[in-house]
Design an enzyme around this catalytic site. Structure first.
Site, PDB file in Angstrom:
ATOM      1  N   ASP A 290      43.820  41.747  37.963  1.00  0.00           N
ATOM      2  CA  ASP A 290      43.653  42.804  38.959  1.00  0.00           C
ATOM      3  C   ASP A 290      44.979  43.559  39.017  1.00  0.00           C
ATOM      4  O   ASP A 290      46.002  42.988  39.390  1.00  0.00           O
ATOM      5  CB  ASP A 290      43.314  42.148  40.306  1.00  0.00           C
ATOM      6  CG  ASP A 290      43.168  43.142  41.432  1.00  0.00           C
ATOM      7  OD1 ASP A 290      43.616  44.297  41.284  1.00  0.00           O
ATOM      8  OD2 ASP A 290      42.614  42.755  42.479  1.00  0.00           O
TER       9      ASP A 290
ATOM     10  N   ASP B  81      37.426  44.879  40.753  1.00  0.00           N
ATOM     11  CA  ASP B  81      38.800  45.379  40.553  1.00  0.00           C
ATOM     12  C   ASP B  81      39.539  44.639  39.433  1.00  0.00           C
ATOM     13  O   ASP B  81      40.746  44.830  39.267  1.00  0.00           O
ATOM     14  CB  ASP B  81      39.594  45.323  41.866  1.00  0.00           C
ATOM     15  CG  ASP B  81      39.724  43.927  42.441  1.00  0.00           C
ATOM     16  OD1 ASP B  81      39.306  42.957  41.781  1.00  0.00           O
ATOM     17  OD2 ASP B  81      40.249  43.797  43.574  1.00  0.00           O
ATOM     18  N   ASP B  82      38.845  43.799  38.667  1.00  0.00           N
ATOM     19  CA  ASP B  82      39.510  43.028  37.607  1.00  0.00           C
ATOM     20  C   ASP B  82      39.245  43.631  36.233  1.00  0.00           C
ATOM     21  O   ASP B  82      38.087  43.801  35.838  1.00  0.00           O
ATOM     22  CB  ASP B  82      39.018  41.576  37.645  1.00  0.00           C
ATOM     23  CG  ASP B  82      39.508  40.886  38.897  1.00  0.00           C
ATOM     24  OD1 ASP B  82      40.680  40.504  38.919  1.00  0.00           O
ATOM     25  OD2 ASP B  82      38.728  40.791  39.861  1.00  0.00           O
TER      26      ASP B  82
ATOM     27  N   GLN C 243      48.537  43.489  41.553  1.00  0.00           N
ATOM     28  CA  GLN C 243      48.199  42.326  42.408  1.00  0.00           C
ATOM     29  C   GLN C 243      48.307  40.975  41.697  1.00  0.00           C
ATOM     30  O   GLN C 243      48.883  40.029  42.230  1.00  0.00           O
ATOM     31  CB  GLN C 243      46.780  42.477  42.954  1.00  0.00           C
ATOM     32  CG  GLN C 243      46.368  41.309  43.850  1.00  0.00           C
ATOM     33  CD  GLN C 243      44.902  41.360  44.242  1.00  0.00           C
ATOM     34  OE1 GLN C 243      44.522  42.135  45.093  1.00  0.00           O
ATOM     35  NE2 GLN C 243      44.093  40.514  43.624  1.00  0.00           N
TER      36      GLN C 243
ATOM     37  N   TYR D 195      47.705  33.348  50.253  1.00  0.00           N
ATOM     38  CA  TYR D 195      46.569  34.120  49.745  1.00  0.00           C
ATOM     39  C   TYR D 195      47.066  35.440  49.159  1.00  0.00           C
ATOM     40  O   TYR D 195      47.808  36.175  49.782  1.00  0.00           O
ATOM     41  CB  TYR D 195      45.559  34.409  50.865  1.00  0.00           C
ATOM     42  CG  TYR D 195      44.428  35.269  50.371  1.00  0.00           C
ATOM     43  CD1 TYR D 195      43.512  34.752  49.470  1.00  0.00           C
ATOM     44  CD2 TYR D 195      44.301  36.592  50.765  1.00  0.00           C
ATOM     45  CE1 TYR D 195      42.486  35.537  48.973  1.00  0.00           C
ATOM     46  CE2 TYR D 195      43.281  37.382  50.278  1.00  0.00           C
ATOM     47  CZ  TYR D 195      42.373  36.842  49.380  1.00  0.00           C
ATOM     48  OH  TYR D 195      41.369  37.625  48.886  1.00  0.00           O
TER      49      TYR D 195
ATOM     50  N   LYS E 106      41.663  36.759  45.258  1.00  0.00           N
ATOM     51  CA  LYS E 106      40.915  35.610  44.752  1.00  0.00           C
ATOM     52  C   LYS E 106      41.098  35.503  43.236  1.00  0.00           C
ATOM     53  O   LYS E 106      41.499  36.453  42.583  1.00  0.00           O
ATOM     54  CB  LYS E 106      39.440  35.794  45.120  1.00  0.00           C
ATOM     55  CG  LYS E 106      38.710  34.556  45.527  1.00  0.00           C
ATOM     56  CD  LYS E 106      39.334  33.785  46.625  1.00  0.00           C
ATOM     57  CE  LYS E 106      38.924  32.373  46.776  1.00  0.00           C
ATOM     58  NZ  LYS E 106      39.826  31.695  47.728  1.00  0.00           N
ATOM     59  N   ASP E 107      40.758  34.342  42.698  1.00  0.00           N
ATOM     60  CA  ASP E 107      41.069  34.068  41.281  1.00  0.00           C
ATOM     61  C   ASP E 107      40.155  34.829  40.317  1.00  0.00           C
ATOM     62  O   ASP E 107      40.564  35.160  39.218  1.00  0.00           O
ATOM     63  CB  ASP E 107      40.969  32.568  41.054  1.00  0.00           C
ATOM     64  CG  ASP E 107      41.623  31.832  42.207  1.00  0.00           C
ATOM     65  OD1 ASP E 107      42.834  31.956  42.351  1.00  0.00           O
ATOM     66  OD2 ASP E 107      40.908  31.205  43.009  1.00  0.00           O
TER      67      ASP E 107
ATOM     68  N   TYR F 239      45.529  28.898  53.032  1.00  0.00           N
ATOM     69  CA  TYR F 239      46.463  29.802  52.343  1.00  0.00           C
ATOM     70  C   TYR F 239      46.505  31.178  53.004  1.00  0.00           C
ATOM     71  O   TYR F 239      47.193  32.063  52.549  1.00  0.00           O
ATOM     72  CB  TYR F 239      46.065  29.933  50.868  1.00  0.00           C
ATOM     73  CG  TYR F 239      46.273  28.645  50.120  1.00  0.00           C
ATOM     74  CD1 TYR F 239      47.526  28.337  49.590  1.00  0.00           C
ATOM     75  CD2 TYR F 239      45.254  27.732  49.973  1.00  0.00           C
ATOM     76  CE1 TYR F 239      47.734  27.147  48.925  1.00  0.00           C
ATOM     77  CE2 TYR F 239      45.454  26.528  49.317  1.00  0.00           C
ATOM     78  CZ  TYR F 239      46.692  26.249  48.794  1.00  0.00           C
ATOM     79  OH  TYR F 239      46.915  25.067  48.140  1.00  0.00           O
TER      80      TYR F 239
HETATM   81  P1  13P Z   1      40.366  40.504  44.958  1.00  0.00           P
HETATM   82  O1  13P Z   1      40.665  39.047  44.837  1.00  0.00           O
HETATM   83  O2  13P Z   1      39.244  40.943  44.094  1.00  0.00           O
HETATM   84  O3  13P Z   1      41.612  41.315  44.726  1.00  0.00           O
HETATM   85  O4  13P Z   1      39.879  40.789  46.439  1.00  0.00           O
HETATM   86  C1  13P Z   1      40.745  40.447  47.453  1.00  0.00           C
HETATM   87  C2  13P Z   1      40.245  40.668  48.823  1.00  0.00           C
HETATM   88  O5  13P Z   1      40.927  40.242  49.743  1.00  0.00           O
HETATM   89  C3  13P Z   1      38.975  41.349  49.054  1.00  0.00           C
HETATM   90  O6  13P Z   1      38.674  41.435  50.432  1.00  0.00           O
HETATM   91 MG    MG Z   2      42.183  43.140  44.347  1.00  0.00          MG
HETATM   92 MG    MG Z   3      39.207  40.888  42.003  1.00  0.00          MG
END
Ligand code: 13P
Ligand code: MG
Ligand code: MG
Length: 383
Positions: free
Chosen positions: A13, A51-52, A93, A240, A243-244, A360
């Site tokens: 991301d 977004d990845d 990110q 945090y 997410k992975d 986290y």
């Molecule tokens: P991502 O892990 O896809 O960047 O999303 C993070 C997030 O907090 C979405 O609410």
């Molecule tokens: Mg993101």
């Molecule tokens: Mg993502």
């Protein structure tokens, strides 16, 4: 003709306009430009899921090649620069640490890689699926992989193909294990299906702690079927940070489950950890490749691109966007319906992620501040 081929998928991301939605056109263009100029690349594709950004390459450098990893990291860095110029959210990110060895594992981007003999006699065609998900943890694939690679009652390949019927070896990773920075050690247990299916289920049901790292054929033990990115961003940063959002490579057909057996469990739209702020339990919606995240309260999404590779390591001209097919419309609707049910009770109980995952986030500080305010009262001292 190539003897041994490596197929590498690295995803990150790098930022996105309007929240955690999708990379901008210019970000994707810069990644395409950089990767298409690399002379080690036999073929490549650039996709995104939410977004990845995922960089798919074929080459002969083997897995964990610093040349391949460094080039992908450079492409992501360039995309993050574009994201900064455009003012996009979360620029860079997942580009958390630099990798002195060149290997991007443990530095933020997710890696799924397989090296295999290309077109040996026992496997005259190479069929591959890349599954990528956004807004979820690496355990998001546990249920699908169990059904496809260990469950003869769902996957009829176990009955119909003697090679598939011999079962598979699962490498299951303890995703809580935190190695020192730069140390690429993983904590893995190898379990054989079908005789250890109960042990496999004992671990895989814990989607926040254990994930499938790899799966091998037992009919051809040198043949790898599956590789999943199992890195946890919070193990790297301690907080945090998004997410992975795992990627997975699945070689399919012949001595492996057929592509239809691999994708079938995604009809179940499993409830997984992820969604908004990575802190909820929500269903996984199958979507076409290159889909933005625009659902009510995010919604975790998963895409699947299926294609073949020829003897020169080139991708077939037309891949198939599996979840883009209209057959999946009803499962999208099913996922949305399940999501609406979950949202009715958030943040109570199971609608929010487990306490380990939440720990986290900013919620942890509030919790520890509250711990200090608890006092012991008896019936006599109570107000
Ligand atoms: P991502 O892990 O896809 O960047 O999303 C993070 C997030 O907090 C979405 O609410
Ligand atoms: Mg993101
Ligand atoms: Mg993502």
């Amino acid at each position: 003709m190539i003897d041994q081929l490596t197929f590498t998928v690295i995803k990150a991301d790098c930022g996105s306009p309007g929240g955690h939605t999708q990379p901008s056109r210019k970000m994707l263009e810069v990644v395409e430009r950089i990767i298409s100029q690399e002379d080690w690349v036999l073929d490549h594709k650039i996709t995104h899921t939410g977004d990845d950004i995922a960089i798919l390459t074929t080459h002969t450098l083997g897995t964990s090649s610093s040349t391949a990893h460094k080039a992908c990291r450079a492409a992501f860095d360039a995309a993050a620069e574009v994201a900064k110029e455009e003012g996009n959210y979360g620029a860079g990110q997942d580009l958390l640490a630099t990798a002195p060895s060149g290997n991007v594992r443990g530095t933020g981007p997710g890696v799924a890689e397989v090296t295999f003999d290309l077109l040996p006699e026992h496997r005259p065609a190479e069929s591959i699926a890349v599954i990528a998900a956004d807004k979820c943890g690496p355990g998001a694939y546990n249920m699908a992989l169990f059904h496809a690679f260990a469950d003869p009652s769902r996957s009829s390949g176990f009955l119909l193909s003697p090679d598939v019927g011999k079962g598979f070896t699962f490498d299951i990773e303890d995703m809580d294990y935190k190695a020192e920075p730069g140390d690429l050690t993983h904590r893995i247990v190898k379990l054989n299906s079908p005789e250890e299916n109960i042990e496999i289920l004992t671990l895989l049901r814990q989607i926040d702690r254990f994930g499938v790292a790899r799966i091998h054929s037992r009919a051809y033990p040198d043949e790898i079927a599956v590789s999943v990115s199992t890195d946890r961003l919070h193990n790297i940063t301690g907080v945090y940070q998004g997410k992975d959002d795992p990627v997975m490579v699945i070689r399919n057909q012949k001595q492996f489950p057929a592509v239809e057996e691999v994708i079938d469990p995604f009809r179940l739209t499993p409830l997984i950890t992820g969604d908004a702020r990575g802190s909820h339990t929500m269903p996984l919606m199958p979507v076409p490749i290159n889909t933005p995240v625009a659902g009510a309260y995010c919604l975790p999404i998963v895409s699947c691109l299926a294609f073949s590779v020829n003897g020169e390591g080139k991708f077939s001209e037309n891949g198939v966007d599996i979840f883009g097919n209209l057959a999946w419309d009803r499962y999208r609707a099913q996922a949305q319906e399940r999501a609406d049910w979950m949202r009715q009770q958030a943040p109570f109980g199971v609608a929010m992620a487990s306490q380990e995952e939440i720990s986290y986030t900013g919620l942890a500080e509030r919790q520890s501040a509250l711990e200090k305010r608890f006092e012991s009262v008896t019936e006599e001292t109570r107000d």
